[in-house]
Design an enzyme around this catalytic site. Structure first.
Site, PDB file in Angstrom:
ATOM      1  N   LEU A   1       0.845  -1.198   0.000  1.00 39.55           N
ATOM      2  CA  LEU A   1       0.000   0.000   0.000  1.00 39.55           C
ATOM      3  C   LEU A   1       0.878   1.246   0.000  1.00 39.55           C
ATOM      4  O   LEU A   1       1.972   1.246   0.560  1.00 39.55           O
ATOM      5  CB  LEU A   1      -0.890   0.003   1.254  1.00 39.55           C
ATOM      6  CG  LEU A   1      -1.816  -1.205   1.402  1.00 39.55           C
ATOM      7  CD1 LEU A   1      -2.449  -1.231   2.786  1.00 39.55           C
ATOM      8  CD2 LEU A   1      -2.896  -1.189   0.322  1.00 39.55           C
TER       9      LEU A   1
ATOM     10  N   ASP B   1       2.981  -5.881   2.706  1.00 41.80           N
ATOM     11  CA  ASP B   1       3.333  -4.871   3.718  1.00 41.80           C
ATOM     12  C   ASP B   1       3.910  -5.471   4.992  1.00 41.80           C
ATOM     13  O   ASP B   1       4.096  -4.763   5.988  1.00 41.80           O
ATOM     14  CB  ASP B   1       2.080  -4.062   4.098  1.00 41.80           C
ATOM     15  CG  ASP B   1       1.554  -3.216   2.952  1.00 41.80           C
ATOM     16  OD1 ASP B   1       2.077  -2.114   2.771  1.00 41.80           O
ATOM     17  OD2 ASP B   1       0.641  -3.659   2.237  1.00 41.80           O
TER      18      ASP B   1
ATOM     19  N   HIS C   1      -0.430   7.929   9.798  1.00 41.76           N
ATOM     20  CA  HIS C   1      -0.556   7.562  11.207  1.00 41.76           C
ATOM     21  C   HIS C   1      -0.149   8.725  12.113  1.00 41.76           C
ATOM     22  O   HIS C   1       0.532   9.641  11.672  1.00 41.76           O
ATOM     23  CB  HIS C   1       0.386   6.391  11.531  1.00 41.76           C
ATOM     24  CG  HIS C   1       0.006   5.080  10.936  1.00 41.76           C
ATOM     25  ND1 HIS C   1       0.897   4.282  10.251  1.00 41.76           N
ATOM     26  CD2 HIS C   1      -1.162   4.387  10.952  1.00 41.76           C
ATOM     27  CE1 HIS C   1       0.292   3.161   9.854  1.00 41.76           C
ATOM     28  NE2 HIS C   1      -0.968   3.199  10.271  1.00 41.76           N
TER      29      HIS C   1
ATOM     30  N   CYS D   1       8.183   1.767  12.238  1.00 43.77           N
ATOM     31  CA  CYS D   1       7.277   0.788  11.601  1.00 43.77           C
ATOM     32  C   CYS D   1       7.855  -0.615  11.505  1.00 43.77           C
ATOM     33  O   CYS D   1       7.113  -1.591  11.395  1.00 43.77           O
ATOM     34  CB  CYS D   1       6.948   1.198  10.162  1.00 43.77           C
ATOM     35  SG  CYS D   1       6.151   2.771  10.011  1.00 43.77           S
TER      36      CYS D   1
END
Length: 282
Positions: A28, A70, A170, A271
């Site tokens: 994504l 992802d 985010h 992340c």
């Protein structure tokens, strides 16, 4: 409260995951930039090496899954605090199965597992900022109020406040912790406004370090034996102006880590790992 803060950033383990070939074309993203797969893999390898070889964390490396493009962005699959792990329900449906391998790994580390099973709830770990004293949860395209409520229920020892994320993917796309009581924050109007809301909601006082670039404010802070305060931050090649600001952190070991390829997929330094503090008696 000082006791809680004293242990902030004392991590022992990191869970990471390999980069699948499908990342380049199928992950994504909000931009159409071309991703160099070899570059993404070598950046990730360097990141994992810093955590394990340089900093001495015990690294648990999960294999890449080609059906989950992802999956390298493990932070979104779990929120770990103390000896409890909340297995999330990611906001993007294509990412929901990423939690399976994460759950198995955290179980293996003997953490108490809580699963988010409510089908009305969504939560990405990238929207969860733990300050050592409380949680802030960003309500974003990926995380909703129900998800935040389940997190609050899971970690009852801490206050949980929600803040709107109106720009960026985010909450941690423009902020992160830079040390006990120190919030790193981007300089955009949106980031500064969000910080103001966080400060108004909190009973605690935080210092802030403002970075010219929002994305540069996503860093990985640790407080490690024999190393002290450590900050993994983006490189001067990515954010030259922001990197000069990090130099104000005189007490920190500053480690630049390149993240140029994964940034094209809205991925940042936090992340790519789930950091865990395992006490010897767990």
């Amino acid at each position: 409260m000082a006791g809680l803060m004293a242990g902030f950033g004392h991590y022992t383990h990191a869970v990471v995951r390999g980069v699948p070939a499908s990342l380049a074309k199928e992950a994504l993203r909000s931009s159409q930039a071309e991703v160099d797969l070899a570059g993404a893999r070598s950046e990730h390898e360097a990141y994992v090496q810093v955590l394990g070889t340089r900093l001495g964390l015990e690294v648990v490396e999960l294999p890449a899954d080609e059906s989950l493009p992802d999956c390298v962005f493990v932070e979104d699959a779990a929120v770990v605090c103390g000896d409890t792990a909340l297995i999330t329900r990611p906001g993007a449906e294509s990412r929901r199965r990423e939690t399976e391998a994460m759950k198995a790994a955290l179980k293996e580390l003997n953490l108490n597992i809580v699963e988010m099973t409510d089908e009305n709830a969504t939560l990405d770990g990238g929207d969860v900022l733990f300050t050592g004293q409380e949680f802030f949860v960003g309500l974003s395209k990926r995380t909703n109020q129900k998800g935040a409520e389940i997190l609050a229920d899971c970690f009852k020892d801490y206050a949980v406040s929600t803040v709107p994320v109106l720009e960026g993917l985010h909450l941690k796309s423009f902020c992160s912790m830079g040390g006990p009581g120190l919030i790193l924050i981007g300089s955009s109007e949106h980031a500064q406004k969000t910080l103001k809301i966080m400060q108004q909601m909190s009973d605690h006082r935080y210092d802030k370090l403002t970075l010219p670039d929002d994305l540069a404010a996503n860093c990985l802070y640790m407080n490690l034996p024999n190393k002290g305060h450590v900050l993994l931050h983006p490189t001067a090649e990515e954010f030259p102006e922001s990197v000069t600001v990090f130099e104000k952190l005189k007490d920190h070991m500053l480690i630049p880590v390149s993240n140029m390829e994964k940034a094209k997929l809205d991925g940042a330094l936090t992340c790519c790992s789930v950091l865990i503090t395992k006490r010897a008696d767990i």
